[in-house]
Design an enzyme around this catalytic site. Sequence first.
Site, PDB file in Angstrom:
ATOM      1  N   ARG A  52       0.938  -1.347  -0.041  1.00  0.00           N
ATOM      2  CA  ARG A  52      -0.014  -0.070  -0.054  1.00  0.00           C
ATOM      3  C   ARG A  52       0.947   1.046  -0.070  1.00  0.00           C
ATOM      4  O   ARG A  52       1.232   1.803   1.036  1.00  0.00           O
ATOM      5  CB  ARG A  52      -1.033  -0.038   1.235  1.00  0.00           C
ATOM      6  CG  ARG A  52      -2.055  -0.830   1.032  1.00  0.00           C
ATOM      7  CD  ARG A  52      -2.985  -0.399  -0.084  1.00  0.00           C
ATOM      8  NE  ARG A  52      -3.498   0.979   0.607  1.00  0.00           N
ATOM      9  CZ  ARG A  52      -4.415   1.102   1.356  1.00  0.00           C
ATOM     10  NH1 ARG A  52      -5.291   0.139   1.931  1.00  0.00           N
ATOM     11  NH2 ARG A  52      -4.853   2.368   1.936  1.00  0.00           N
ATOM     12  N   ARG A  86      -4.000   3.615  -3.015  1.00  0.00           N
ATOM     13  CA  ARG A  86      -5.142   3.976  -2.788  1.00  0.00           C
ATOM     14  C   ARG A  86      -5.626   5.550  -2.505  1.00  0.00           C
ATOM     15  O   ARG A  86      -4.786   6.109  -1.735  1.00  0.00           O
ATOM     16  CB  ARG A  86      -5.774   3.274  -1.432  1.00  0.00           C
ATOM     17  CG  ARG A  86      -7.257   3.140  -1.090  1.00  0.00           C
ATOM     18  CD  ARG A  86      -8.010   2.422  -2.251  1.00  0.00           C
ATOM     19  NE  ARG A  86      -7.815   1.073  -2.340  1.00  0.00           N
ATOM     20  CZ  ARG A  86      -7.363   0.465  -3.287  1.00  0.00           C
ATOM     21  NH1 ARG A  86      -7.337   1.206  -4.328  1.00  0.00           N
ATOM     22  NH2 ARG A  86      -6.978  -0.792  -3.333  1.00  0.00           N
ATOM     23  N   HIS A 147     -14.288   0.910  -3.942  1.00  0.00           N
ATOM     24  CA  HIS A 147     -14.455   0.882  -2.403  1.00  0.00           C
ATOM     25  C   HIS A 147     -15.728   1.777  -2.125  1.00  0.00           C
ATOM     26  O   HIS A 147     -15.390   3.062  -2.526  1.00  0.00           O
ATOM     27  CB  HIS A 147     -13.218   0.964  -1.806  1.00  0.00           C
ATOM     28  CG  HIS A 147     -11.929   0.331  -2.406  1.00  0.00           C
ATOM     29  ND1 HIS A 147     -11.481   0.444  -3.506  1.00  0.00           N
ATOM     30  CD2 HIS A 147     -11.299  -0.850  -1.663  1.00  0.00           C
ATOM     31  CE1 HIS A 147     -10.478  -0.532  -3.479  1.00  0.00           C
ATOM     32  NE2 HIS A 147     -10.372  -1.090  -2.481  1.00  0.00           N
ATOM     33  N   LYS A 174     -12.512  -5.915  -8.361  1.00  0.00           N
ATOM     34  CA  LYS A 174     -12.540  -6.039  -6.865  1.00  0.00           C
ATOM     35  C   LYS A 174     -13.522  -4.929  -6.421  1.00  0.00           C
ATOM     36  O   LYS A 174     -13.642  -3.710  -6.899  1.00  0.00           O
ATOM     37  CB  LYS A 174     -11.274  -5.480  -6.334  1.00  0.00           C
ATOM     38  CG  LYS A 174     -11.376  -5.401  -5.105  1.00  0.00           C
ATOM     39  CD  LYS A 174      -9.874  -4.803  -4.375  1.00  0.00           C
ATOM     40  CE  LYS A 174     -10.028  -4.572  -2.736  1.00  0.00           C
ATOM     41  NZ  LYS A 174      -8.662  -4.001  -2.241  1.00  0.00           N
ATOM     42  N   SER A 235      -4.825  -2.925   6.827  1.00  0.00           N
ATOM     43  CA  SER A 235      -4.970  -1.758   5.814  1.00  0.00           C
ATOM     44  C   SER A 235      -6.339  -1.383   5.875  1.00  0.00           C
ATOM     45  O   SER A 235      -6.867  -0.517   5.128  1.00  0.00           O
ATOM     46  CB  SER A 235      -4.149  -1.994   4.563  1.00  0.00           C
ATOM     47  OG  SER A 235      -5.113  -3.173   3.879  1.00  0.00           O
ATOM     48  N   GLN A 239      -9.980  -6.664   8.788  1.00  0.00           N
ATOM     49  CA  GLN A 239      -9.371  -7.737   8.384  1.00  0.00           C
ATOM     50  C   GLN A 239      -8.764  -8.685   9.560  1.00  0.00           C
ATOM     51  O   GLN A 239      -8.637  -8.034  10.675  1.00  0.00           O
ATOM     52  CB  GLN A 239      -7.738  -6.947   7.777  1.00  0.00           C
ATOM     53  CG  GLN A 239      -8.063  -6.370   6.564  1.00  0.00           C
ATOM     54  CD  GLN A 239      -6.910  -5.794   5.941  1.00  0.00           C
ATOM     55  OE1 GLN A 239      -5.833  -5.630   6.554  1.00  0.00           O
ATOM     56  NE2 GLN A 239      -7.033  -5.229   4.715  1.00  0.00           N
TER      57      GLN A 239
END
EC number: 4.2.1.10
Length: 257
Positions: A52, A86, A147, A174, A235, A239
């Site tokens: 990332r 991102r 996202h 994704k 991240s 998670q």
Amino acid sequence: MAISKGAINVRSIFIGGEEPCICAPVVGVDAEQVLAETRQISAKKPHLIEWRADFFNGIHDDRQVVATAKEIRTIAGDIPILFTVRSEREGGRPIPLTEEEKMRLFETVCQSGAIDLLDYELVHEPYVATVRQLSRQYGVRLILSYHNFDFTPAKEELVAKMRQAGKYGADIAKVAVMPKSLQDVLVLLQATEEARQELPIPLITMSMGGLGAITRLAGGLFGSAVTFAVGQQSSAPGQIPIEEVKDVLSVIMKYSQ
């Protein structure tokens, strides 16, 4: 049964094959932290490592990014490397780069041979064709992503996002969304299954946060080819540590054949 209609081979792994892959993020802020994290994560043997780079305080310096990416490559060995910058609007850190400057960075990093996959967001539609062209030029697999950290859109919209990624030439689509209820989690899973039946590319989907944790563990049954797990630092919300994900996936895959 294969997770996806069209599995892809990246180094030594198949994404969208018989079992979901585990990807662990590296989120260090400088080269020392990044490389230390990479060593610790590599020892846990995930299928993929995501750098990332929006967390990296040298993101403005192409040479520093490439040098660090090459060191990650050396440490990771044959583990595929996913490079992600991102955007702040989709959950990333603020960075001092315009989209045009990102294009230059992406080309430099892809050309270096240090990475295997590149994530780019569908929201930057005017630049998607450029990213697709340069990723193909240098043999890097492209993930086109969406996202939403605020809510879960309707099933039809989620399927449309994945369809759009496929239309733009993504190797992988994704979608990651935030649920406000268990019904939202079901919407994400239903969208994944529907897109899996329609699209010839692997999918990565998840419902974030505690409510969505089940999608990180059982998403493969519905068509999600990759789950993100904590190797050293998280991240994204929800998670789960890589060791626990491995244990649960082994049980699910054993008894779901």
